[in-house]
Design a protein around this motif. Structure first.
Motif, PDB file in Angstrom:
ATOM      1  N   UNK A 139       0.839  -1.178   0.000  1.00  0.00           N
ATOM      2  CA  UNK A 139       0.000   0.000   0.000  1.00  0.00           C
ATOM      3  C   UNK A 139       0.888   1.249   0.000  1.00  0.00           C
ATOM      4  N   UNK A 140       0.548   2.215  -0.815  1.00  0.00           N
ATOM      5  CA  UNK A 140       1.317   3.448  -0.925  1.00  0.00           C
ATOM      6  C   UNK A 140       0.794   4.486   0.063  1.00  0.00           C
ATOM      7  N   UNK A 141       1.727   5.162   0.717  1.00  0.00           N
ATOM      8  CA  UNK A 141       1.357   6.217   1.660  1.00  0.00           C
ATOM      9  C   UNK A 141       1.020   7.480   0.873  1.00  0.00           C
ATOM     10  N   UNK A 142      -0.090   8.135   1.189  1.00  0.00           N
ATOM     11  CA  UNK A 142      -0.421   9.366   0.473  1.00  0.00           C
ATOM     12  C   UNK A 142       0.589  10.464   0.809  1.00  0.00           C
ATOM     13  N   UNK A 143       0.792  11.398  -0.117  1.00  0.00           N
ATOM     14  CA  UNK A 143       1.747  12.473   0.153  1.00  0.00           C
ATOM     15  C   UNK A 143       1.287  13.352   1.321  1.00  0.00           C
ATOM     16  N   UNK A 144       2.252  13.938   1.992  1.00  0.00           N
ATOM     17  CA  UNK A 144       1.993  14.861   3.084  1.00  0.00           C
ATOM     18  C   UNK A 144       1.860  16.260   2.506  1.00  0.00           C
ATOM     19  N   UNK A 145       0.934  17.045   3.035  1.00  0.00           N
ATOM     20  CA  UNK A 145       0.702  18.410   2.563  1.00  0.00           C
ATOM     21  C   UNK A 145       1.220  19.398   3.592  1.00  0.00           C
ATOM     22  N   UNK A 146       1.892  20.439   3.113  1.00  0.00           N
ATOM     23  CA  UNK A 146       2.332  21.517   3.984  1.00  0.00           C
ATOM     24  C   UNK A 146       2.141  22.840   3.238  1.00  0.00           C
ATOM     25  N   UNK A 147       1.780  23.861   3.986  1.00  0.00           N
ATOM     26  CA  UNK A 147       1.639  25.196   3.417  1.00  0.00           C
ATOM     27  C   UNK A 147       2.785  26.037   3.970  1.00  0.00           C
ATOM     28  N   UNK A 148       3.625  26.540   3.065  1.00  0.00           N
ATOM     29  CA  UNK A 148       4.776  27.342   3.460  1.00  0.00           C
ATOM     30  C   UNK A 148       4.516  28.805   3.150  1.00  0.00           C
ATOM     31  N   UNK A 149       4.791  29.647   4.106  1.00  0.00           N
ATOM     32  CA  UNK A 149       4.737  31.086   3.883  1.00  0.00           C
ATOM     33  C   UNK A 149       6.086  31.528   3.347  1.00  0.00           C
ATOM     34  N   UNK A 150       6.080  32.319   2.278  1.00  0.00           N
ATOM     35  CA  UNK A 150       7.328  32.749   1.657  1.00  0.00           C
ATOM     36  C   UNK A 150       7.313  34.275   1.570  1.00  0.00           C
ATOM     37  N   UNK A 151       8.142  34.898   2.368  1.00  0.00           N
ATOM     38  CA  UNK A 151       8.176  36.356   2.453  1.00  0.00           C
ATOM     39  C   UNK A 151       8.696  36.965   1.151  1.00  0.00           C
ATOM     40  N   UNK A 152       7.918  37.915   0.609  1.00  0.00           N
ATOM     41  CA  UNK A 152       8.335  38.655  -0.574  1.00  0.00           C
ATOM     42  C   UNK A 152       8.161  37.927  -1.895  1.00  0.00           C
ATOM     43  N   UNK A 153       7.522  36.776  -1.892  1.00  0.00           N
ATOM     44  CA  UNK A 153       7.358  36.005  -3.122  1.00  0.00           C
ATOM     45  C   UNK A 153       6.087  36.436  -3.845  1.00  0.00           C
ATOM     46  N   UNK A 154       6.252  36.925  -5.080  1.00  0.00           N
ATOM     47  CA  UNK A 154       5.087  37.238  -5.909  1.00  0.00           C
ATOM     48  C   UNK A 154       4.779  36.026  -6.793  1.00  0.00           C
TER      49      UNK A 154
END
Length: 71
Positions: free
Chosen positions: A1-16
């Motif tokens: 059985x394959x493990x589902x990918x992990x999700x993360x939300x990263x804040x990136x300062x100054x990124x447009x």
């Protein structure tokens, strides 16, 4: 059985949106990252937690010249 990918939300300062494409490309070039979706000031990343840690992802973003952290 394959493990589902992990999700993360990263804040990136100054990124447009344009810079977000560059950061997303760098993340997608990292083995274990399956999806990277940038937005203004943040990027959503799906990755294999058996291969990478959040710190690995943050280092990759920082290598592109941005400060980043988890949201």
């Amino acid at each position: 059985m394959t493990t589902p990918p992990t999700r993360v939300l990263l804040g990136v300062r100054g990124m447009n949106r344009e810079a977000g494409q560059k950061v997303a490309a760098a993340l997608l070039a990292t083995p274990g990252v399956t999806r990277a979706t940038p937005d203004e000031g943040q990027i959503e990343v799906y990755y294999d937690a058996t291969e990478l840690t959040v710190m690995d992802l943050l280092r990759r973003v920082r290598a592109q010249g941005f400060l980043a952290g988890m949201l």
